[in-house]
Design an enzyme around this catalytic site. Structure first.
Site, PDB file in Angstrom:
ATOM      1  CD  GLU A 107      -2.068  -7.701  -8.059  1.00 17.56           C
ATOM      2  OE1 GLU A 107      -3.219  -7.247  -7.352  1.00 17.56           O
ATOM      3  OE2 GLU A 107      -0.949  -7.901  -7.696  1.00 17.56           O
ATOM      4  CB  CYS A 127       5.375 -17.547 -10.646  1.00 20.52           C
ATOM      5  SG  CYS A 127       7.216 -17.901 -10.706  1.00 20.52           S
ATOM      6  CB  CYS A 131      10.967 -16.774  -4.670  1.00 21.59           C
ATOM      7  SG  CYS A 131      11.874 -16.943  -6.205  1.00 21.59           S
ATOM      8  N   GLY A 177       5.512 -13.794 -12.359  1.00 25.61           N
ATOM      9  CA  GLY A 177       6.105 -14.898 -13.369  1.00 25.61           C
ATOM     10  C   GLY A 177       7.571 -14.653 -13.437  1.00 25.61           C
ATOM     11  CB  SER A 209      14.355  -8.997 -13.412  1.00 29.23           C
ATOM     12  OG  SER A 209      14.819  -9.595 -11.970  1.00 29.23           O
ATOM     13  CB  SER A 232      16.119 -12.256  -8.095  1.00 33.52           C
ATOM     14  OG  SER A 232      15.312 -11.457  -8.951  1.00 33.52           O
ATOM     15  CG  LEU A 233      22.887 -13.060  -5.955  1.00 32.60           C
ATOM     16  CD1 LEU A 233      23.225 -14.483  -6.684  1.00 32.60           C
ATOM     17  CD2 LEU A 233      24.376 -12.459  -5.938  1.00 32.60           C
ATOM     18  CB  CYS A 351      10.090  -6.082  -4.977  1.00 30.39           C
ATOM     19  SG  CYS A 351      11.120  -7.381  -5.267  1.00 30.39           S
TER      20      CYS A 351
END
Length: 364
Positions: A107, A127, A131, A177, A209, A232-233, A351
């Site tokens: 996508e 991926c 997460c 990814g 990122s 990305s924290l 996101c």
């Protein structure tokens, strides 16, 4: 250019008979032509056909000899993506579901802003980072994309914009990814689209990122390229971040901040921290204070992201009033922060929502 050595090093690359012509940088095309006994200036003509006229086949390159066109066809393919589904959000965001030549789907998202059109590109089919709030990781990692397949996403979106005489002015590498797990192809892509002879998109109009692959942050710091960098924290404490992002167990917060400090020492550039707000997990004022303490002294900006709904995940969106309070607390503590404008959530293009959803439904 993808060599045998690259394929050996990157086991998740596809094993196509011919590589995409879009995977070659301008200088690589020049060198290849010379190796084939051709004139170096032909590279300029080829790139004009590919990136300015945006042809779909080598046969359309009519100012090249038939022999040269055949030579190109014998060695390369003009990677074309098949648009399986195209959805438009009420806010103007457009999500494309593309099919690759081996049948996998990815996508890509076009986002419209006052300052121009931004394309969010994908670097992997699936991926493996895991997460726990993200849809992209649900099916695991299938394979990496070639640089040419990433370039083709931008070109395909640009062709869709040609009808209204618009152009892609910004690129964000925040699709499906982890870009730093496909580092060489990502860097190849960056150098191709940034080149004057191709799409000529300025480095400062491109953002990459990462979830925090620390060895690659050091590598990226050493690159001679002025690309914007985001991390990305999502949490300042290891316990919370490991719950949200299992990669933190390998690369913890302390080591991540050390790598970012190195990046800033080498580049003198600002870092954006992406901080997703998850109701009852990391969205309280104490979390804002922990975040401010962690990043104080860094040249940085915090992008606050209200969590987007993913059916398989149990996280809930933070209340709007609490989001504003979180932002206000960061600013009170001297941290530059903004709340990201939500785009495309009604078509699962925001996101954390990207995946090959339609194709998966069709092939069950």
């Amino acid at each position: 250019m993808i060599t045998a050595e690259k394929k050996k090093k990157n086991k998740f690359l596809p094993n196509f008979d011919k590589q995409s012509i879009y995977s070659l940088r301008f200088d690589e095309m020049q060198n290849w032509l010379v190796e084939q006994g051709q004139q170096k200036f032909r590279a300029k003509q080829i790139f004009e056909w590919l990136y300015q006229k945006r042809v779909d086949s080598i046969d359309e390159m009519t100012n090249l000899s038939k022999d040269l066109r055949q030579l190109l066809k014998d060695n390369f393919t003009v990677t074309t993506l098949t648009t399986v589904v195209k959805q438009e959000s009420k806010d103007g965001t457009i999500k494309f579901l593309f099919e690759l030549q081996d049948g996998y789907t990815i996508e890509t998202v076009l986002m419209r802003h006052d300052y121009g059109n931004s394309v969010c590109v994908t670097t992997q089919v699936g991926c493996r980072i895991g997460c726990t709030f993200c849809a992209s990781t649900l099916g695991g990692l299938k394979r990496n994309l070639e640089a040419g397949e990433i370039v083709s996403q931008v070109l395909t979106v640009q062709k869709a914009l040609d009808a209204t005489e618009e152009r892609v002015s910004q690129i964000v590498i925040m699709g499906i990814g982890e870009p730093f797990e496909n580092y060489d192809e990502m860097m190849g892509f960056l150098r191709i689209v940034n080149d004057d002879n191709s799409l000529n998109i300025g480095a400062r109009h491109i953002t990459v990122s990462t979830s925090g692959i620390i060895p690659r942050i050091y590598d990226f710091a050493d690159e001679d390229i002025q690309i914007n960098f985001a991390v990305s924290l999502h949490a300042a404490k290891d316990e919370v971040r490991s719950r949200l992002m299992p990669i933190n167990r390998a690369y913890n917060v302390e080591k991540l901040i050390e790598a970012i400090q190195y990046y800033q020492e080498k580049t003198n550039r600002r870092v954006t921290f992406e901080y997703g707000l998850f109701g009852g997990v990391n969205d309280q004022l104490e979390h804002a204070r922990e975040l401010a303490h962690l990043i104080k002294g860094l040249n940085c900006h915090v992008n606050l992201i209200p969590v987007n709904h993913v059916p398989e995940r149990n996280y809930v969106k933070t209340a709007k009033n609490d989001i504003f309070k979180f932002e206000k607390e960061l600013k009170r503590l001297g941290i530059n922060a903004t709340i990201r404008r939500e785009q495309g959530s009604d078509i699962d293009a925001a996101c954390g929502q990207l995946r090959a959803k339609e194709r998966q439904v069709e092939t069950r």
